[in-house]
Structures are given as structure tokens and as C-alpha cells.
Design a protein around this motif. Sequence first.
Motif, PDB file in Angstrom:
ATOM      1  N   GLY A 172       0.808  -1.211   0.000  1.00 23.26           N
ATOM      2  CA  GLY A 172       0.000   0.000   0.000  1.00 23.26           C
ATOM      3  C   GLY A 172       0.844   1.265   0.000  1.00 23.26           C
ATOM      4  O   GLY A 172       0.553   2.223  -0.726  1.00 23.26           O
ATOM      5  N   ASP A 173       1.914   1.258   0.788  1.00 19.29           N
ATOM      6  CA  ASP A 173       2.790   2.437   0.859  1.00 19.29           C
ATOM      7  C   ASP A 173       3.489   2.700  -0.471  1.00 19.29           C
ATOM      8  O   ASP A 173       3.749   3.858  -0.838  1.00 19.29           O
ATOM      9  N   ARG A 175       2.389   1.869  -3.503  1.00 20.29           N
ATOM     10  CA  ARG A 175       1.479   1.861  -4.652  1.00 20.29           C
ATOM     11  C   ARG A 175       1.615   3.132  -5.484  1.00 20.29           C
ATOM     12  O   ARG A 175       1.656   4.243  -4.949  1.00 20.29           O
ATOM     13  N   GLY A 283      -3.752  -1.081  -0.271  1.00 27.67           N
ATOM     14  CA  GLY A 283      -4.126   0.145  -0.960  1.00 27.67           C
ATOM     15  C   GLY A 283      -5.146  -0.025  -2.066  1.00 27.67           C
ATOM     16  O   GLY A 283      -5.311   0.875  -2.900  1.00 27.67           O
ATOM     17  N   GLU A 330      -7.200   6.432  -6.151  1.00 21.86           N
ATOM     18  CA  GLU A 330      -6.171   6.939  -5.241  1.00 21.86           C
ATOM     19  C   GLU A 330      -6.777   7.410  -3.925  1.00 21.86           C
ATOM     20  O   GLU A 330      -6.282   7.049  -2.842  1.00 21.86           O
ATOM     21  N   LYS A 334      -5.932   5.088  -0.653  1.00 19.25           N
ATOM     22  CA  LYS A 334      -5.064   5.602   0.405  1.00 19.25           C
ATOM     23  C   LYS A 334      -5.782   5.600   1.755  1.00 19.25           C
ATOM     24  O   LYS A 334      -5.183   5.266   2.785  1.00 19.25           O
ATOM     25  N   CYS A 337      -5.928   2.020   3.086  1.00 23.71           N
ATOM     26  CA  CYS A 337      -4.640   1.600   3.636  1.00 23.71           C
ATOM     27  C   CYS A 337      -4.414   2.215   5.019  1.00 23.71           C
ATOM     28  O   CYS A 337      -3.975   1.533   5.953  1.00 23.71           O
TER      29      CYS A 337
END
Length: 367
Positions: A172-173, A175, A283, A330, A334, A337
Motif C-alpha cells: 500500500g505504501d 502503490r 491500498g 487513489e 489511500k 490503507c
Amino acid sequence: MGAFPKKNGKVFGGFVTVCNALLESSFQDKFRLILIDSTQTSNPPPNFLIRTGFALRRFFLFVYHLILEKPQTVLIFTASGFGLLEKGMMGRLAQVRGVPNLMFPGGGYLLKNYDNSLRMRFFSSIALKKADKILCQGKQWQDFAVEKLGFSLENTPIVENWTATEKFLKIGDERDFSDISDKKIRVLFVGWLDREKGVMEILDALVHSSISQSISLELVGEGNAYMDAREWVEKNSLSEIVSFRGWLQAGDLEAAYRNADVFLLPSWMEGLPNAMVEAMAAGLVPVVSAVGNIPSVVTHGENGLLVQPKDSRSIELALQQILLDRSLVEKLGKKACQFARENFSTEVAVGKLTKVLLEVINSSSTK
């Protein structure tokens, strides 16, 4: 007692994911664990005689450890059905030996069918009502334990799902949302390919709309609707956009999450699905049905989209919403996540579970 199959064994499912994450955390450094595996060997399950044989073996193994190892407490993960009855009897036996019994039920079947099923009420009265504590995945489970089973809030602590592991949060971080506007939206399903998971509604949504031109769908898992789903895809000429992956091992599953944009799980019933938490940590935008504990996690339009169960049109509209406003990938991804990190990270849950276990052990030792 839980899902502890052999390493690299082809046994899958929500409890396997939960138990594996627990063993890979700091939890096993805090306690000496005696593990008894209760995983189902196949889906559909084997015939009654074979299942009875496995159940008897587990029961005698449980008794053996209970007498010789003298555990300070037992923690039992359980679903519904005859497994609930079996594990409830083990928990009651532990209590007879003076060992506290903590039950950790999961899945949505019991929550949905308790009021209308005499069998579920009977099983619950034997398996759950006499437990020392019921560990709850979320508020809905806690409400059920208090209102239907007669427990106090003190004895129904909430320990949220802990499958937002570091490997998924890292996905996720990292992505990249930069190219989302000029490519197909990649939709991922992970779970049992059963009708109850909404598989056929997903395919129906693709057939009766134009969204199939703008998305690709990857189905990970197997189950009772697998062959019907494949036939449906062939019959309706969807083979170019729908792929069947079967069950995936850890590395391939992580790659599937990494390569997807949207996670789709329109189940008819759920507790709190592990795959959804993994997808949120990675994410992805969760497009999930408003059943079980899901609405307490996914807020429509904030960190995901909610759809109605058994409603292909609802699925179609949710996917159309993302296609018309791709910035949602997005924005919602975000937020998903972030929510998973704050609420479902493994070590946060391990801390809560450890606290509950130590309180029970210390209380028992003073009696």
C-alpha cells in the motif's frame, strides 16, 4: 485450536490466514503454544465418516495435551456448523479441568442464521454460552454475544482482525497511482469461489453492461461455483477479461494485490473478511457488500464503496462510479490503507489479544 496446516500445504481460507499471521508475529514469543490443527481438508468437505474420523483424532489429541501439558488457558478459533459443536465440547472439557476457555468465532453464517435456525441456537448453547470469554472481531459480534448469548461487555472483548501485516502495508505504501487514468481498472476477487460470495453476480454485472470494456477481472480461489463460473465466462465471451487463478501461495498472492486497483467481494453474508483487510492494507479500493461487520469498517465514499448482496446492478453501478471518476482509486485506496494500518495491523491486535490472555491466566491462577 485453529487453522495450523503444514507449511506449503494446499489448505486455504480465512482462519488459515488469521492463524498464520498470528504465528508470524511476536505472539509466539510471548507464550508457549500448543497447536492443534482443525482445518478442513477440502471444499466441499469430505463425507461424514471421514470428517468424524478427523474430529475424533482432534478430540483425543486435545485431551492428551490437556492432561499432560496442563495449559493455563485454551484459545479456540471456530466457525459454525458441526465444527462449532466439536470445539464447544473441547472448551467445556477444558473448563472441567479448571482451564479457562476462550472462544473466537468467525464468519457470518451464525450471525445471520441464529434467530431462524434451531440447530444454530442449539450448537451455540453448547459451544459458546458457557465459555469464559467470547473474543469478538467487531461490534456486531460483541452485540450478538451480549444480546443473544447473555455475556457481559467485560467478557466479550473486541480484538479486531490482524491480517494487515507489514508485507501488505508495504504494498500500500509503495502503490503508484500515476497511470490510473489511461489503463483498464484491474479488479481482484480473493476467496472461496462459492455462490454465497457473490461470484455469479459479479459475472452477471459484466455481461449486462459496458464496463467490461474498461476493466479486467482476476478471480483467486476455488469453490462450489468454480465450474459454473468458468462455463458462464465461456458462454458469454468474457475469457479475454476474466482470469481464474485458483488458490495462490504467499508470493503470488502478494503480486496479485500489488497489480490490482479494486478489490471486489459482494458476499451474501460475512463476519469480517480477512481478504478485504489484506486488500485495504495493500491500498486497493474495497467494493464490498454491506453485511456483517463490513459497514463498521468500510464507509461508503470515504474508504471504499458498499454494494447490496445478491444485486449485480449494485456491483455494476459501483464499478461505473470508479470508471467515471478514476481519482477515487487513489483517494479511497489511500484511505483504506490508512484505516487498515490504524485498526488491523498485526502487532496492534497481538497486543490486545495478549492483554486478554494474561488477564485470564492471572485471574485463574489466583482462584
